[in-house]
Write a protein that holds these residues in place. Structure first.
Motif, mmCIF file in Angstrom:
data_model
loop_
_atom_site.group_PDB
_atom_site.id
_atom_site.type_symbol
_atom_site.label_atom_id
_atom_site.label_comp_id
_atom_site.label_asym_id
_atom_site.label_seq_id
_atom_site.Cartn_x
_atom_site.Cartn_y
_atom_site.Cartn_z
ATOM 1 N N ALA A 135 0.601 -1.222 -0.039
ATOM 2 C CA ALA A 135 0.035 0.130 -0.095
ATOM 3 C C ALA A 135 0.678 1.313 -0.039
ATOM 4 C CB ALA A 135 -0.859 0.031 1.345
ATOM 5 N N GLY A 136 0.405 2.343 -0.220
ATOM 6 C CA GLY A 136 0.897 3.343 -0.301
ATOM 7 C C GLY A 136 0.260 4.850 -0.553
ATOM 8 N N LYS A 137 0.815 6.044 -0.279
ATOM 9 C CA LYS A 137 -0.019 7.065 -0.144
ATOM 10 C C LYS A 137 0.065 7.630 -1.600
ATOM 11 C CE LYS A 137 2.259 10.936 1.369
ATOM 12 N NZ LYS A 137 2.462 11.680 0.259
ATOM 13 N N LEU A 138 -1.185 8.502 -1.996
ATOM 14 C CA LEU A 138 -1.283 9.128 -3.313
ATOM 15 C C LEU A 138 -0.138 10.310 -3.169
ATOM 16 C CD1 LEU A 138 -5.010 9.080 -3.906
ATOM 17 C CD2 LEU A 138 -3.214 8.037 -5.187
ATOM 18 N N ASP A 139 0.444 10.557 -4.359
ATOM 19 C CA ASP A 139 1.212 11.857 -4.636
ATOM 20 C C ASP A 139 0.047 12.821 -4.808
ATOM 21 O OD1 ASP A 139 3.702 10.925 -4.040
ATOM 22 O OD2 ASP A 139 4.146 10.232 -5.883
ATOM 23 N N ALA A 140 0.479 14.141 -4.948
ATOM 24 C CA ALA A 140 -0.450 15.092 -5.172
ATOM 25 C C ALA A 140 -0.856 15.104 -6.728
ATOM 26 C CB ALA A 140 0.339 16.573 -4.872
ATOM 27 N N GLY A 141 -2.280 15.015 -6.978
ATOM 28 C CA GLY A 141 -2.645 14.859 -8.210
ATOM 29 C C GLY A 141 -2.640 13.534 -9.067
ATOM 30 N N GLU A 142 -2.112 12.453 -8.189
ATOM 31 C CA GLU A 142 -1.793 11.152 -8.907
ATOM 32 C C GLU A 142 -3.049 10.446 -9.003
ATOM 33 O OE1 GLU A 142 1.316 7.843 -8.325
ATOM 34 O OE2 GLU A 142 0.895 8.856 -6.446
ATOM 35 N N ASP A 143 -3.120 9.780 -10.095
ATOM 36 C CA ASP A 143 -4.540 8.936 -10.385
ATOM 37 C C ASP A 143 -4.212 7.597 -9.318
ATOM 38 O OD1 ASP A 143 -5.042 6.433 -12.134
ATOM 39 O OD2 ASP A 143 -6.613 8.006 -12.488
ATOM 40 N N PRO A 144 -5.170 7.185 -8.886
ATOM 41 C CA PRO A 144 -5.045 5.941 -8.103
ATOM 42 C C PRO A 144 -4.512 4.791 -8.687
ATOM 43 C CG PRO A 144 -7.151 7.124 -7.291
ATOM 44 C CD PRO A 144 -6.523 7.866 -8.646
ATOM 45 N N PHE A 145 -4.902 4.578 -9.893
ATOM 46 C CA PHE A 145 -4.558 3.205 -10.691
ATOM 47 C C PHE A 145 -2.978 3.484 -10.906
ATOM 48 C CE2 PHE A 145 -4.512 1.198 -14.950
ATOM 49 C CZ PHE A 145 -4.102 -0.099 -14.332
ATOM 50 N N VAL A 146 -2.580 4.718 -11.199
ATOM 51 C CA VAL A 146 -1.048 4.886 -11.440
ATOM 52 C C VAL A 146 -0.448 4.496 -10.086
ATOM 53 C CG1 VAL A 146 0.763 6.392 -11.918
ATOM 54 C CG2 VAL A 146 -1.438 6.411 -13.374
ATOM 55 N N CYS A 147 -0.849 5.100 -9.151
ATOM 56 C CA CYS A 147 -0.056 4.810 -7.835
ATOM 57 C C CYS A 147 -0.064 3.288 -7.335
ATOM 58 C CB CYS A 147 -1.069 5.663 -6.668
ATOM 59 S SG CYS A 147 -0.479 5.630 -4.907
ATOM 60 N N ALA A 148 -1.302 2.574 -7.897
ATOM 61 C CA ALA A 148 -1.409 1.079 -7.449
ATOM 62 C C ALA A 148 -0.035 0.557 -7.916
ATOM 63 C CB ALA A 148 -2.615 0.664 -7.676
ATOM 64 N N GLN A 149 0.035 0.845 -9.387
ATOM 65 C CA GLN A 149 1.225 0.327 -10.214
ATOM 66 C C GLN A 149 2.251 0.424 -9.620
ATOM 67 O OE1 GLN A 149 0.032 0.079 -14.514
ATOM 68 N NE2 GLN A 149 -1.335 1.684 -13.814
#
Length: 194
Positions: free
Chosen positions: A81-95
């Motif tokens: 798991a991890g925190k979203l960067d500012a403005g980051e799409d959750p799908f991109v964050c998951a990958q």
């Protein structure tokens, strides 16, 4: 049915802390009975959790992590798991989080839903993602990130939860999703990674 009799309205907001990770505020709110009250909470950018499903010759295994969590003072077993960067799409964050923390990439992804881990004192929302058709590469941990990666069967994870060895709320919620997906009670809509 209206929820108006339950809604609290913000009257004033005061910032208590703006740190590198946490942002804490105190709000004065008007209650449904028109009295005033105070609410203190953490403003959080959101996060993702990934349930990585690894098909092996012995059957399904889940990619898991062991990581020391300072606030509770112990090593915890968790799904990546991890925190979203500012403005980051959750799908991109998951990958990104799956690759950075475990070294795995997934060809197929499915968004399961969301969870609110601490509704009494945080705005945090965690998106739950499933990942399959995994391929192993090299981890890309941050310089201040230390964790072990291991695999477990769904039954092993269930047993660890039942024994109190897994107490992380997001991982327990992930296990609920996993149980229902594997039993056919809940379905997922898979998509190809971009």
């Amino acid at each position: 049915m209206s929820d108006d009799h339950l809604i609290e309205h913000t009257v004033q907001q005061q910032e208590l802390l703006r740190g590198h990770f946490l942002h804490v505020v105190r709000d004065s709110v008007r209650l449904p009975n028109q009295r005033l009250a105070t609410r203190e909470y953490v403003v959080h950018p959101g996060a993702v959790m990934v349930i990585p499903m690894l098909e092996t010759s012995e059957g399904l295994r889940l990619v898991m992590e062991r990581q020391f969590r300072y606030p509770v003072g112990q090593v915890m077993v968790e799904f990546p798991a991890g925190k979203l960067d500012a403005g980051e799409d959750p799908f991109v964050c998951a990958q990104r989080e799956l690759l950075e923390e475990t070294g795995y990439s997934a060809a197929q992804w499915a968004r399961a839903g969301v969870l609110h881990p601490v509704i009494a004192y945080s705005t945090e929302v965690i998106e739950i993602w499933f990942a399959k058709d995994l391929s192993l590469g090299e981890r890309q941990l941050d310089q201040d990130e230390f964790l072990d990666v291991f695999t477990a069967t769904p039954d092993e994870l269930m047993s660890a939860c039942q024994q109190g060895l897994v107490t992380d709320g997001k991982t327990l919620t992930g296990l609920l999703w996993l149980q229902n997906v594997l039993s056919g009670q809940w379905s997922l809509h898979w998509q190809t990674a971009t």
